[in-house]
Design a protein around this motif. Structure first.
Motif, mmCIF file in Angstrom:
data_model
loop_
_atom_site.group_PDB
_atom_site.id
_atom_site.type_symbol
_atom_site.label_atom_id
_atom_site.label_comp_id
_atom_site.label_asym_id
_atom_site.label_seq_id
_atom_site.Cartn_x
_atom_site.Cartn_y
_atom_site.Cartn_z
ATOM 1 N N GLN A 72 0.811 -1.216 0.077
ATOM 2 C CA GLN A 72 -0.103 -0.017 0.049
ATOM 3 C C GLN A 72 0.753 1.392 -0.053
ATOM 4 N N ALA A 73 1.938 1.482 0.755
ATOM 5 C CA ALA A 73 2.923 2.506 0.793
ATOM 6 C C ALA A 73 3.833 2.635 -0.210
ATOM 7 N N ASP A 74 3.907 1.402 -1.055
ATOM 8 C CA ASP A 74 5.160 1.340 -2.188
ATOM 9 C C ASP A 74 6.447 1.686 -1.607
ATOM 10 N N ILE A 75 6.692 0.701 -0.620
ATOM 11 C CA ILE A 75 8.023 0.590 0.172
ATOM 12 C C ILE A 75 8.295 -0.895 0.533
ATOM 13 N N SER A 76 9.757 -1.020 0.727
ATOM 14 C CA SER A 76 10.042 -2.522 0.824
ATOM 15 C C SER A 76 9.558 -3.038 2.056
ATOM 16 N N LYS A 77 9.649 -4.359 1.992
ATOM 17 C CA LYS A 77 8.991 -5.036 3.152
ATOM 18 C C LYS A 77 10.041 -4.716 4.374
ATOM 19 N N ALA A 78 11.227 -4.677 4.313
ATOM 20 C CA ALA A 78 12.149 -4.394 5.297
ATOM 21 C C ALA A 78 11.647 -3.061 5.928
ATOM 22 N N ALA A 79 11.580 -2.060 5.201
ATOM 23 C CA ALA A 79 10.901 -0.745 5.738
ATOM 24 C C ALA A 79 9.752 -0.622 6.249
ATOM 25 N N ALA A 80 8.855 -1.520 5.768
ATOM 26 C CA ALA A 80 7.569 -1.667 6.444
ATOM 27 C C ALA A 80 7.765 -2.439 7.765
ATOM 28 N N GLY A 81 8.418 -3.353 7.665
ATOM 29 C CA GLY A 81 8.845 -4.049 9.119
ATOM 30 C C GLY A 81 9.223 -3.179 10.226
ATOM 31 N N ARG A 82 10.320 -2.378 9.951
ATOM 32 C CA ARG A 82 10.868 -1.492 10.553
ATOM 33 C C ARG A 82 9.879 -0.325 11.320
ATOM 34 N N SER A 83 9.169 0.000 10.269
ATOM 35 C CA SER A 83 7.992 1.084 10.678
ATOM 36 C C SER A 83 6.817 0.460 11.458
ATOM 37 N N LEU A 84 6.548 -0.759 11.465
ATOM 38 C CA LEU A 84 5.547 -1.478 12.127
ATOM 39 C C LEU A 84 6.287 -1.632 13.431
ATOM 40 N N ASP A 85 7.550 -2.150 13.635
ATOM 41 C CA ASP A 85 8.174 -2.449 14.821
ATOM 42 C C ASP A 85 8.114 -1.226 15.650
ATOM 43 N N ALA A 86 8.635 -0.099 14.777
ATOM 44 C CA ALA A 86 8.627 1.453 15.523
ATOM 45 C C ALA A 86 7.367 1.626 16.295
ATOM 46 N N LEU A 87 6.105 1.612 15.317
ATOM 47 C CA LEU A 87 4.845 1.967 15.915
ATOM 48 C C LEU A 87 4.739 1.141 17.378
ATOM 49 N N VAL A 88 4.755 -0.083 17.053
ATOM 50 C CA VAL A 88 4.626 -0.995 18.514
ATOM 51 C C VAL A 88 5.509 -0.692 19.492
ATOM 52 N N GLY A 89 6.643 -0.574 19.281
ATOM 53 C CA GLY A 89 7.590 -0.102 20.309
ATOM 54 C C GLY A 89 7.083 1.440 20.906
ATOM 55 N N ALA A 90 6.666 2.278 20.116
ATOM 56 C CA ALA A 90 6.373 3.513 20.536
ATOM 57 C C ALA A 90 5.220 3.423 21.536
ATOM 58 N N VAL A 91 4.042 2.709 21.026
ATOM 59 C CA VAL A 91 2.850 2.192 21.884
ATOM 60 C C VAL A 91 3.418 1.649 23.220
ATOM 61 N N LYS A 92 4.085 0.848 23.203
ATOM 62 C CA LYS A 92 4.574 -0.083 24.451
ATOM 63 C C LYS A 92 5.244 0.771 25.320
ATOM 64 N N THR A 93 6.183 1.763 24.778
ATOM 65 C CA THR A 93 6.840 2.563 25.820
ATOM 66 C C THR A 93 5.952 3.569 26.354
ATOM 67 N N THR A 94 5.091 4.287 25.640
ATOM 68 C CA THR A 94 4.078 5.186 25.961
ATOM 69 C C THR A 94 3.050 4.540 26.907
ATOM 70 N N LEU A 95 2.528 3.555 26.998
ATOM 71 C CA LEU A 95 1.817 2.483 27.692
ATOM 72 C C LEU A 95 2.519 2.137 29.275
ATOM 73 N N LYS A 96 3.854 1.888 28.883
ATOM 74 C CA LYS A 96 4.749 1.563 30.090
ATOM 75 C C LYS A 96 4.786 2.614 31.043
ATOM 76 N N LYS A 97 4.908 3.683 30.335
ATOM 77 C CA LYS A 97 4.886 5.128 31.389
ATOM 78 C C LYS A 97 3.379 5.711 31.845
ATOM 79 N N GLY A 98 2.559 4.936 31.548
ATOM 80 C CA GLY A 98 1.103 5.134 32.082
ATOM 81 C C GLY A 98 0.472 6.196 31.005
ATOM 82 N N GLY A 99 0.946 6.530 29.850
ATOM 83 C CA GLY A 99 0.296 7.343 28.978
ATOM 84 C C GLY A 99 -0.853 6.786 28.167
ATOM 85 N N THR A 100 -1.175 7.453 27.216
ATOM 86 C CA THR A 100 -2.261 6.787 26.074
ATOM 87 C C THR A 100 -1.744 7.233 24.966
#
Length: 149
Positions: A72-100
């Protein structure tokens, strides 16, 4: 007749595939033209043979999500994997700190506290203490609800 035209967007076990095909086209496995030298049992597992989404079970795994993002984004699978991992990591980090985390139109990830309580051991019936815990929650947004309904 190609399998993808008879029964698109699915992955099934060989047994489920045969059952589903008999139901869908009343022709059993004769409705499939197999690739030369490739048995049905291995052909149904081939990711290139089947598209990303498993509509029979209604599931999408991480690899399939990465493939979809890359396409959909016309990017490589490696870049898509890194972006998904970054998104999940950011959500985990924020939730761990008690944020939303709020994604307008999609939903909100938040942490709620579950109080300590007494439960029962289903095997013995004795009372056990269950510790308090922080639990991640997801509340879907209006646009997501509207898209599903």
């Amino acid at each position: 007749m190609r399998f993808s035209s008879v029964f698109p967007l699915t992955r099934l076990s060989a047994r489920g595939l045969n059952t589903r095909l008999r139901f869908v086209c009343a022709g059993g496995t004769d409705a499939i033209r197999r690739a030369p030298g490739v048995p049905l049992a291995t052909q149904h597992r081939d990711q290139k043979f089947f598209p990303q989404i498993d509509l029979v079970r209604g599931l999408m795994n991480k690899t399939e999500l990465i493939d979809h993002i890359a396409k959909q984004a016309d990017i490589s699978k490696a870049a898509a994997g890194r972006s998904l991992d970054a998104l999940v990591g950011a959500v985990k980090t924020t939730l761990k700190k008690g944020g939303t985390v709020t994604l307008v139109g999609f939903g909100t990830f938040a942490v709620t506290a579950r109080a300590a309580r007494t439960g029962r051991n289903p095997r013995t019936g004795e009372a056990i203490k269950i510790k308090k815990a922080k639990v991640p929650k997801f509340r879907p947004g209006k646009a997501l609800k509207d898209a599903i309904n």
